[in-house]
Design a protein around this motif. Structure first.
Motif, PDB file in Angstrom:
ATOM      1  N   SER A   1       0.740  -1.183   0.195  1.00 52.79           N
ATOM      2  CA  SER A   1      -0.099  -0.084  -0.084  1.00 52.79           C
ATOM      3  C   SER A   1       0.910   1.319  -0.203  1.00 52.79           C
ATOM      4  CB  SER A   1      -0.832  -0.071   1.432  1.00 52.79           C
ATOM      5  OG  SER A   1      -1.716   1.009   1.273  1.00 52.79           O
ATOM      6  N   ALA A   2       0.872   2.013  -1.143  1.00 53.17           N
ATOM      7  CA  ALA A   2       1.713   3.275  -1.190  1.00 53.17           C
ATOM      8  C   ALA A   2       1.114   4.360  -0.910  1.00 53.17           C
ATOM      9  CB  ALA A   2       2.364   3.060  -2.631  1.00 53.17           C
ATOM     10  N   ASN A   3       1.999   5.581  -0.686  1.00 49.98           N
ATOM     11  CA  ASN A   3       1.834   6.970  -0.580  1.00 49.98           C
ATOM     12  C   ASN A   3       1.446   7.133   1.041  1.00 49.98           C
ATOM     13  OD1 ASN A   3       2.219   7.354  -3.243  1.00 49.98           O
ATOM     14  ND2 ASN A   3      -0.053   7.073  -3.820  1.00 49.98           N
ATOM     15  N   LEU A   4       0.536   6.454   1.671  1.00 50.74           N
ATOM     16  CA  LEU A   4       0.068   6.635   3.247  1.00 50.74           C
ATOM     17  C   LEU A   4      -0.199   7.951   3.364  1.00 50.74           C
ATOM     18  CD1 LEU A   4       3.129   4.625   5.057  1.00 50.74           C
ATOM     19  CD2 LEU A   4       1.450   3.639   3.811  1.00 50.74           C
TER      20      LEU A   4
ATOM     21  N   GLY B   1       2.947  10.717   1.609  1.00 50.90           N
ATOM     22  CA  GLY B   1       4.038  10.308   1.097  1.00 50.90           C
ATOM     23  C   GLY B   1       4.134   9.785  -0.277  1.00 50.90           C
ATOM     24  N   PHE B   2       3.395  10.805  -1.175  1.00 49.99           N
ATOM     25  CA  PHE B   2       3.575  10.183  -2.562  1.00 49.99           C
ATOM     26  C   PHE B   2       4.545  10.029  -3.242  1.00 49.99           C
ATOM     27  CE2 PHE B   2       3.117  11.572  -6.925  1.00 49.99           C
ATOM     28  CZ  PHE B   2       2.136  10.735  -7.656  1.00 49.99           C
ATOM     29  N   ASP B   3       4.675   8.767  -3.977  1.00 49.19           N
ATOM     30  CA  ASP B   3       5.829   8.110  -4.495  1.00 49.19           C
ATOM     31  C   ASP B   3       7.087   7.971  -3.402  1.00 49.19           C
ATOM     32  OD1 ASP B   3       4.590   7.724  -6.822  1.00 49.19           O
ATOM     33  OD2 ASP B   3       5.881   9.358  -7.929  1.00 49.19           O
TER      34      ASP B   3
ATOM     35  N   GLY C   1       9.350   3.092 -12.094  1.00 52.03           N
ATOM     36  CA  GLY C   1       9.418   4.645 -12.213  1.00 52.03           C
ATOM     37  C   GLY C   1       9.257   5.416 -10.810  1.00 52.03           C
ATOM     38  N   HIS C   2       9.163   4.699  -9.938  1.00 49.33           N
ATOM     39  CA  HIS C   2       8.796   5.092  -8.435  1.00 49.33           C
ATOM     40  C   HIS C   2       9.265   4.022  -7.484  1.00 49.33           C
ATOM     41  CE1 HIS C   2       4.870   4.023  -8.802  1.00 49.33           C
ATOM     42  NE2 HIS C   2       4.808   4.982  -9.821  1.00 49.33           N
ATOM     43  N   PRO C   3       9.742   4.135  -6.244  1.00 52.01           N
ATOM     44  CA  PRO C   3      10.084   3.144  -5.428  1.00 52.01           C
ATOM     45  C   PRO C   3       9.152   2.863  -4.255  1.00 52.01           C
ATOM     46  CG  PRO C   3      11.275   4.960  -4.654  1.00 52.01           C
ATOM     47  CD  PRO C   3      10.365   5.436  -5.923  1.00 52.01           C
ATOM     48  N   ASP C   4       8.068   3.524  -4.124  1.00 52.10           N
ATOM     49  CA  ASP C   4       7.219   3.537  -2.930  1.00 52.10           C
ATOM     50  C   ASP C   4       6.508   2.053  -2.963  1.00 52.10           C
ATOM     51  OD1 ASP C   4       5.914   4.520  -5.012  1.00 52.10           O
ATOM     52  OD2 ASP C   4       4.277   5.498  -3.977  1.00 52.10           O
ATOM     53  N   ASN C   5       5.975   1.352  -4.057  1.00 52.56           N
ATOM     54  CA  ASN C   5       5.575   0.051  -3.865  1.00 52.56           C
ATOM     55  C   ASN C   5       6.488  -1.035  -3.825  1.00 52.56           C
ATOM     56  OD1 ASN C   5       2.858   1.107  -5.626  1.00 52.56           O
ATOM     57  ND2 ASN C   5       2.324  -0.173  -4.092  1.00 52.56           N
ATOM     58  N   VAL C   6       7.660  -0.778  -4.838  1.00 56.54           N
ATOM     59  CA  VAL C   6       8.781  -2.051  -4.667  1.00 56.54           C
ATOM     60  C   VAL C   6       9.459  -2.111  -3.583  1.00 56.54           C
ATOM     61  CG1 VAL C   6       8.626  -2.093  -7.059  1.00 56.54           C
ATOM     62  CG2 VAL C   6      10.274  -0.687  -6.145  1.00 56.54           C
TER      63      VAL C   6
ATOM     64  N   SER D   1      -6.815   2.424 -13.273  1.00 54.92           N
ATOM     65  CA  SER D   1      -5.236   2.135 -13.620  1.00 54.92           C
ATOM     66  C   SER D   1      -4.585   3.362 -12.877  1.00 54.92           C
ATOM     67  CB  SER D   1      -5.230   2.040 -15.153  1.00 54.92           C
ATOM     68  OG  SER D   1      -5.384   3.463 -15.621  1.00 54.92           O
ATOM     69  N   THR D   2      -3.300   2.939 -12.772  1.00 52.87           N
ATOM     70  CA  THR D   2      -2.257   3.956 -12.236  1.00 52.87           C
ATOM     71  C   THR D   2      -2.009   5.025 -13.157  1.00 52.87           C
ATOM     72  OG1 THR D   2      -1.184   2.495 -10.901  1.00 52.87           O
ATOM     73  CG2 THR D   2       0.105   4.232 -11.348  1.00 52.87           C
ATOM     74  N   GLU D   3      -2.255   4.693 -14.545  1.00 52.84           N
ATOM     75  CA  GLU D   3      -1.865   5.692 -15.866  1.00 52.84           C
ATOM     76  C   GLU D   3      -3.033   6.744 -15.521  1.00 52.84           C
ATOM     77  OE1 GLU D   3      -1.795   3.826 -19.449  1.00 52.84           O
ATOM     78  OE2 GLU D   3      -1.395   5.747 -20.421  1.00 52.84           O
TER      79      GLU D   3
ATOM     80  N   SER E   1      -4.950   7.283 -12.947  1.00 52.50           N
ATOM     81  CA  SER E   1      -5.211   8.072 -11.598  1.00 52.50           C
ATOM     82  C   SER E   1      -3.829   9.047 -11.722  1.00 52.50           C
ATOM     83  CB  SER E   1      -4.872   7.087 -10.740  1.00 52.50           C
ATOM     84  OG  SER E   1      -5.065   7.622  -9.327  1.00 52.50           O
ATOM     85  N   ARG E   2      -2.927   8.838 -12.456  1.00 51.55           N
ATOM     86  CA  ARG E   2      -1.769   9.953 -12.480  1.00 51.55           C
ATOM     87  C   ARG E   2      -1.971  10.921 -13.217  1.00 51.55           C
ATOM     88  NH1 ARG E   2       2.841   7.683  -9.371  1.00 51.55           N
ATOM     89  NH2 ARG E   2       4.385   9.265 -10.252  1.00 51.55           N
ATOM     90  N   SER E   3      -2.759  10.689 -14.210  1.00 50.87           N
ATOM     91  CA  SER E   3      -3.026  11.683 -15.266  1.00 50.87           C
ATOM     92  C   SER E   3      -3.838  12.871 -14.789  1.00 50.87           C
ATOM     93  CB  SER E   3      -3.791  10.925 -16.643  1.00 50.87           C
ATOM     94  OG  SER E   3      -5.092  10.718 -16.002  1.00 50.87           O
TER      95      SER E   3
ATOM     96  N   SER F   1      -5.261   4.109  -1.089  1.00 54.72           N
ATOM     97  CA  SER F   1      -3.929   3.143  -1.151  1.00 54.72           C
ATOM     98  C   SER F   1      -3.364   3.225  -2.495  1.00 54.72           C
ATOM     99  CB  SER F   1      -4.382   1.811  -0.694  1.00 54.72           C
ATOM    100  OG  SER F   1      -3.461   0.747  -0.898  1.00 54.72           O
ATOM    101  N   GLY F   2      -2.253   3.570  -2.509  1.00 54.06           N
ATOM    102  CA  GLY F   2      -1.511   3.708  -3.823  1.00 54.06           C
ATOM    103  C   GLY F   2      -2.358   4.612  -4.935  1.00 54.06           C
ATOM    104  N   ALA F   3      -2.444   4.265  -6.134  1.00 55.43           N
ATOM    105  CA  ALA F   3      -3.207   5.086  -7.057  1.00 55.43           C
ATOM    106  C   ALA F   3      -4.638   4.777  -6.798  1.00 55.43           C
ATOM    107  CB  ALA F   3      -3.032   4.656  -8.207  1.00 55.43           C
ATOM    108  N   GLY F   4      -5.113   4.085  -5.972  1.00 54.74           N
ATOM    109  CA  GLY F   4      -6.574   3.898  -5.607  1.00 54.74           C
ATOM    110  C   GLY F   4      -6.744   2.528  -6.495  1.00 54.74           C
TER     111      GLY F   4
HETATM  112  N1  HSE Z   1       3.085   6.304  -5.902  1.00 53.11           N
HETATM  113  C1  HSE Z   1       2.140   5.787  -6.965  1.00 53.11           C
HETATM  114  C2  HSE Z   1       0.996   6.665  -7.487  1.00 53.11           C
HETATM  115  C3  HSE Z   1       1.839   4.308  -6.407  1.00 53.11           C
HETATM  116  O1  HSE Z   1       0.497   7.036  -6.454  1.00 53.11           O
HETATM  117  O2  HSE Z   1       0.745   6.792  -8.341  1.00 53.11           O
HETATM  118  C4  HSE Z   1       1.037   3.440  -7.631  1.00 53.11           C
HETATM  119  O3  HSE Z   1       2.031   3.189  -8.546  1.00 53.11           O
END
Ligand code: HSE
Length: 296
Positions: free
Chosen positions: A11-14, A17-19, A124-129, A169-171, A173-175, A247-250
């Motif tokens: 679960s990323a960002n919390l 803490g984005f990315d 592309g970012h370390p928060d999940n891996v 999708s993360t794509e 959600s980031r857009s 959680s993460g990109a949702g």
């Molecule tokens: N930090 C990333 C995001 C996690 O929120 O887009 C999902 O890949």
């Protein structure tokens, strides 16, 4: 010889803490690799992913290149419980497993820092891996390398994981995120992240109640998730929910409670009522190991 890699959901960002921040959960995917004479044989995942575009296969190829493994063909058997495109790090499980699988055939599957560097390049970012690799709750910084540290969490928490019946999708959600932030929003996020980390280390409940606040991504992404604002407002009023975030990109929403709050899940379900129609609710713990790798 077969190599079996088990990787935790993350679960990323919390919140703020984005990315940067992430945690590993007691929910897993497993991948069993075998080098075969020729071709690619993928089982255990939907048909559209059983080809050379498969993320786990792509990561295995990248890992093989990095560690100098030559292979004629590959079989990958996928299994596990991490839902796909729900903000619980399913793609990270694929990336980490593919890299670890390749390194394991060279007896290098435990070189976690190298796996982290390669996995971050791919994701592309370390928060999940990072938590998928090291376990626990992590923060990471990318410079010319990736530096990850575990946060020693004082209390025993549980993570009430609210998983919607729809994907995001993360794509996409980031857009929807803005390219620039105001100084006030930047200060808000830096201060909330610092408070959240300090509160986790010190076991400071009041600090946690504030520390999960975010102005960088949740206000924008929340609009993509039906019921998001309402759910967050109700969770925010529950005095025993110490924090809630996307959680993460949702689209999964996470609520943090203490282990001793044994009625927390039932209470949260009651409070949210029909807003959770069709949603899956899991009570998870922190995974403290990160991936495991065994030979069969
Ligand atoms: N930090 C990333 C995001 C996690 O929120 O887009 C999902 O890949």
């Amino acid at each position: 010889m077969k190599v079996k890699v088990k990787v935790p959901a993350t679960s990323a960002n919390l919140g703020p803490g984005f990315d940067v921040a992430g945690l590993a959960l007691t929910l897993y995917n497993t991948f069993t690799f075998e080098i075969i004479e020729s071709g690619l044989n993928i089982t255990g995942c939907p048909k559209q992913f059983c080809n050379e575009e498969n993320m786990t296969y792509q990561a295995f190829v990248a890992g093989a290149k990095a560690c100098g493994l030559e292979f004629s063909g590959l079989s990958i058997e996928c299994g596990g419980d991490v839902p796909y495109t729900r903000g619980l790090g399913s793609s990270s499980t694929c990336i980490v497993a593919g890299l670890v699988g390749a390194f394991a055939f060279k007896d290098q599957g435990e070189d976690r820092q190298t796996i982290l560097e390669l996995a971050t390049q791919i994701e592309g970012h370390p928060d999940n891996v990072a938590p998928a690799i090291f376990g626990g709750l992590t923060v990471s910084v990318m410079t010319d390398k990736v530096t990850t540290l575990n946060i020693p969490v004082k209390h025993d928490y549980r993570f009430v994981t609210l998983i919607p019946p729809f994907t995001l999708s993360t794509e996409k959600s980031r857009s929807v995120l803005p390219q620039q932030l105001s100084r006030a929003d930047a200060i808000a996020n830096v201060s909330h992240l610092a408070l959240m980390v300090a509160s986790l280390i010190n076991g400071h409940d009041e600090g946690l109640k504030i520390g999960f606040g975010d102005r960088l991504h949740q206000p924008y992404r929340g609009k993509l998730i039906p019921g998001f604002e309402e759910i967050m407002a109700i969770l925010g009023k529950d005095k025993d929910v110490l924090g809630c975030y996307l959680s993460g990109a949702g689209p999964t929403i996470m609520a943090l409670i203490k282990a001793e709050d044994t009625k927390g899940v039932v209470r949260i379900k009651e409070e949210l009522g029909h807003l959770l129609d069709g949603w899956q609710v899991e009570k998870l713990e922190l995974d403290m190991r990160g991936y495991t790798c065994d030979y069969e």
